[in-house]
Design an enzyme around this catalytic site. Structure first.
Site, mmCIF file in Angstrom:
data_model
loop_
_atom_site.group_PDB
_atom_site.id
_atom_site.type_symbol
_atom_site.label_atom_id
_atom_site.label_comp_id
_atom_site.label_asym_id
_atom_site.label_seq_id
_atom_site.Cartn_x
_atom_site.Cartn_y
_atom_site.Cartn_z
ATOM 1 N N ARG A 129 73.303 28.059 -2.032
ATOM 2 C CA ARG A 129 72.675 28.937 -0.796
ATOM 3 C C ARG A 129 72.522 30.103 -1.151
ATOM 4 O O ARG A 129 73.545 30.863 -1.339
ATOM 5 C CB ARG A 129 72.958 28.449 0.542
ATOM 6 C CG ARG A 129 72.583 29.633 1.334
ATOM 7 C CD ARG A 129 73.083 29.151 2.876
ATOM 8 N NE ARG A 129 72.085 27.989 3.351
ATOM 9 C CZ ARG A 129 72.145 27.641 4.687
ATOM 10 N NH1 ARG A 129 72.881 28.447 5.509
ATOM 11 N NH2 ARG A 129 71.437 26.493 5.064
ATOM 12 N N HIS A 157 63.923 25.211 1.718
ATOM 13 C CA HIS A 157 65.120 24.363 2.477
ATOM 14 C C HIS A 157 65.014 23.005 2.211
ATOM 15 O O HIS A 157 64.648 22.174 3.473
ATOM 16 C CB HIS A 157 65.396 24.799 3.688
ATOM 17 C CG HIS A 157 66.706 24.697 4.494
ATOM 18 N ND1 HIS A 157 67.725 24.199 3.421
ATOM 19 C CD2 HIS A 157 67.312 24.926 5.570
ATOM 20 C CE1 HIS A 157 69.051 23.940 4.340
ATOM 21 N NE2 HIS A 157 68.626 24.202 5.499
ATOM 22 N N GLN A 170 67.234 20.259 4.374
ATOM 23 C CA GLN A 170 67.093 20.274 5.741
ATOM 24 C C GLN A 170 65.867 19.303 6.031
ATOM 25 O O GLN A 170 65.845 18.440 6.976
ATOM 26 C CB GLN A 170 66.503 21.547 6.358
ATOM 27 C CG GLN A 170 66.386 21.650 7.825
ATOM 28 C CD GLN A 170 67.575 21.393 8.775
ATOM 29 O OE1 GLN A 170 68.638 21.621 8.427
ATOM 30 N NE2 GLN A 170 67.422 20.337 9.639
ATOM 31 N N ASP A 175 61.318 27.405 14.264
ATOM 32 C CA ASP A 175 62.645 27.890 13.547
ATOM 33 C C ASP A 175 62.737 29.419 14.196
ATOM 34 O O ASP A 175 61.762 29.746 14.477
ATOM 35 C CB ASP A 175 62.437 27.723 11.943
ATOM 36 C CG ASP A 175 63.755 28.276 11.067
ATOM 37 O OD1 ASP A 175 64.913 28.527 11.660
ATOM 38 O OD2 ASP A 175 63.374 28.741 9.982
ATOM 39 N N CYS A 235 65.841 23.376 12.932
ATOM 40 C CA CYS A 235 66.928 23.058 11.918
ATOM 41 C C CYS A 235 68.095 23.520 12.452
ATOM 42 O O CYS A 235 69.340 23.008 11.730
ATOM 43 C CB CYS A 235 66.205 23.932 10.397
ATOM 44 S SG CYS A 235 65.901 25.521 10.736
ATOM 45 N N ARG A 270 71.666 15.598 8.328
ATOM 46 C CA ARG A 270 72.159 16.490 7.181
ATOM 47 C C ARG A 270 72.973 15.779 6.265
ATOM 48 O O ARG A 270 73.042 15.737 5.018
ATOM 49 C CB ARG A 270 72.449 17.847 7.513
ATOM 50 C CG ARG A 270 71.573 18.815 8.186
ATOM 51 C CD ARG A 270 70.219 19.128 7.202
ATOM 52 N NE ARG A 270 70.794 19.849 6.192
ATOM 53 C CZ ARG A 270 71.275 21.177 6.039
ATOM 54 N NH1 ARG A 270 70.993 21.900 7.027
ATOM 55 N NH2 ARG A 270 71.606 21.548 4.705
HETATM 56 N N1 NVA Z 1 64.881 30.126 8.086
HETATM 57 C C1 NVA Z 1 66.059 30.238 8.555
HETATM 58 C C2 NVA Z 1 66.609 28.953 8.418
HETATM 59 C C3 NVA Z 1 68.142 28.608 8.571
HETATM 60 C C4 NVA Z 1 68.786 27.363 8.438
HETATM 61 C C5 NVA Z 1 66.786 31.125 7.447
HETATM 62 O O1 NVA Z 1 66.450 31.303 6.521
HETATM 63 O O2 NVA Z 1 67.800 31.801 8.164
HETATM 64 N N1 CP Z 2 70.089 24.328 9.352
HETATM 65 C C1 CP Z 2 71.085 24.741 8.528
HETATM 66 O O1 CP Z 2 70.917 24.921 7.190
HETATM 67 O O2 CP Z 2 72.149 25.249 9.176
HETATM 68 P P1 CP Z 2 73.243 26.486 8.512
HETATM 69 O O3 CP Z 2 72.675 27.525 8.438
HETATM 70 O O4 CP Z 2 74.154 26.126 9.573
HETATM 71 O O5 CP Z 2 73.781 25.748 7.297
#
Ligand code: NVA
Ligand code: CP
Length: 305
Positions: A102, A129, A132, A224, A264, A292
């Protein structure tokens, strides 16, 4: 399938196979059937951004499959101090059986996958992502009994979630409608790729600035955060611009009466969604979070098994 970097890279059949296996592993887990498919294998999990769901679901999933998950915070490994992705990949492939990452730049994940001769799983970048959306499609299937022909409305920021939703819908023959403010539209290259996928799909793509047009008669309504990780400095400006895109009871009433609400998570109540929607009877957010685990077990089993 060697890596999971983007749902755009999958064939519709590969996507179906992942969803089917995820559903099977979920059902069997509930019946106490154990699958030690990854006995003796180790997954390195590189995080340069925060996480609750991703970290816990990958760690638990790997453990349930008999393997070992190794958490690697970028603050603690030399990558965070400037060691190259190339050298990191070449070293890690000598120890590990797979890498989950990540991070910010999508190109870093692409490079890691090119350099490492072990499977690489994208656990969120600024662009995509995919894990997800696998869980989301699994959840939609559980609630609707099918995916083909559904209308999936995404309301809000043209971000990593919007991009992976577009790709996922195209591969699953879903009609996708995305409403974003003019200044926060989806990435042009992702839209072009998605349009190619939709041209071969039973689904369709609508991109609009009008949230009502997008949500009208939707089976699935998704939003989101307006402030993704790394965008904290833009928070005040974004909260102003995005307010007309808030998924509240009024906007949600334009969707089908049995529409499911998805997010998400993490969610910010009172901003992208109101409590009456996210905590209301149509919300399936915790099923998504649970899935997930099951969807990613399918990914790991197929890539690393
Ligand atoms: N769009 C959000 C998703 C978090 C799971 C981010 O990138 O922070
Ligand atoms: N939805 C998701 O990826 O959550 P986290 O950022 O908690 O991993």
């Amino acid at each position: 399938m060697q890596d999971l970097i983007s749902l755009h890279d999958l064939t519709p059949e590969e996507l179906q196979k992942l969803l089917k296996l995820g559903l099977k592993l979920k059902k069997e887990l509930k019946h106490g059937i154990k699958h030690k498919m990854l006995e003796g294998k180790t997954l390195g999990m590189i995080f340069t951004k925060s996480s609750t769901r991703t970290r816990v679901s990958f760690e638990v999933g790997m453990t349930q499959l008999g393997g070992y998950p190794l958490f690697l915070s970028s603050n603690d490994i030399q990558l965070g101090r400037g060691e190259t992705i190339h050298d990191t990949a070449k070293v890690l492939e000598r120890y590990l059986d797979g890498i989950m990452i990540r991070t910010y730049a999508h190109s870093d994940v692409v490079e890691l996958a090119e350099e490492a001769n072990i499977p690489v799983i994208n656990a969120l970048t600024d662009l995509l992502h995919p894990c997800q959306v696998l869980a989301d499609l699994m959840t939609a299937y559980e609630h609707k009994g099918r995916l083909e022909g559904l209308k999936f409305a995404y309301i809000g920021d043209g971000n990593n979630m919007a991009h992976s939703i577009m790709y996922g819908c195209a591969k699953a023959d879903i009609n996708c409608a995305i409403a974003t403010p003019a200044a926060y539209q989806c990435d042009a290259e992702v839209v072009e790729n998605a349009k190619e996928d939709f041209a071969k799909s039973g689904g369709s793509l609508l991109l609009t600035e009008d949230p009502i047009e997008a949500i009208k008669d939707a089976d699935i309504v998704y939003t989101d955060t307006w402030v993704s990780m790394g965008m904290e400095e833009e928070k005040a400006e974004r909260q102003k611009v995005f307010m007309p895109y808030q998924v509240n009871k009024e906007l949600f009433s334009y969707a089908k009466s049995d529409a499911i609400f998805m997010h998400c998570l993490p969610a910010y109540r009172g901003f992208e969604v109101t409590e009456d929607v996210i905590d209301g009877p149509n919300s399936v957010i915790f099923d998504e979070a649970e899935n997930r685990l099951h969807a990613q077990k399918a990914v790991m089993a197929i890539l690393m098994g």
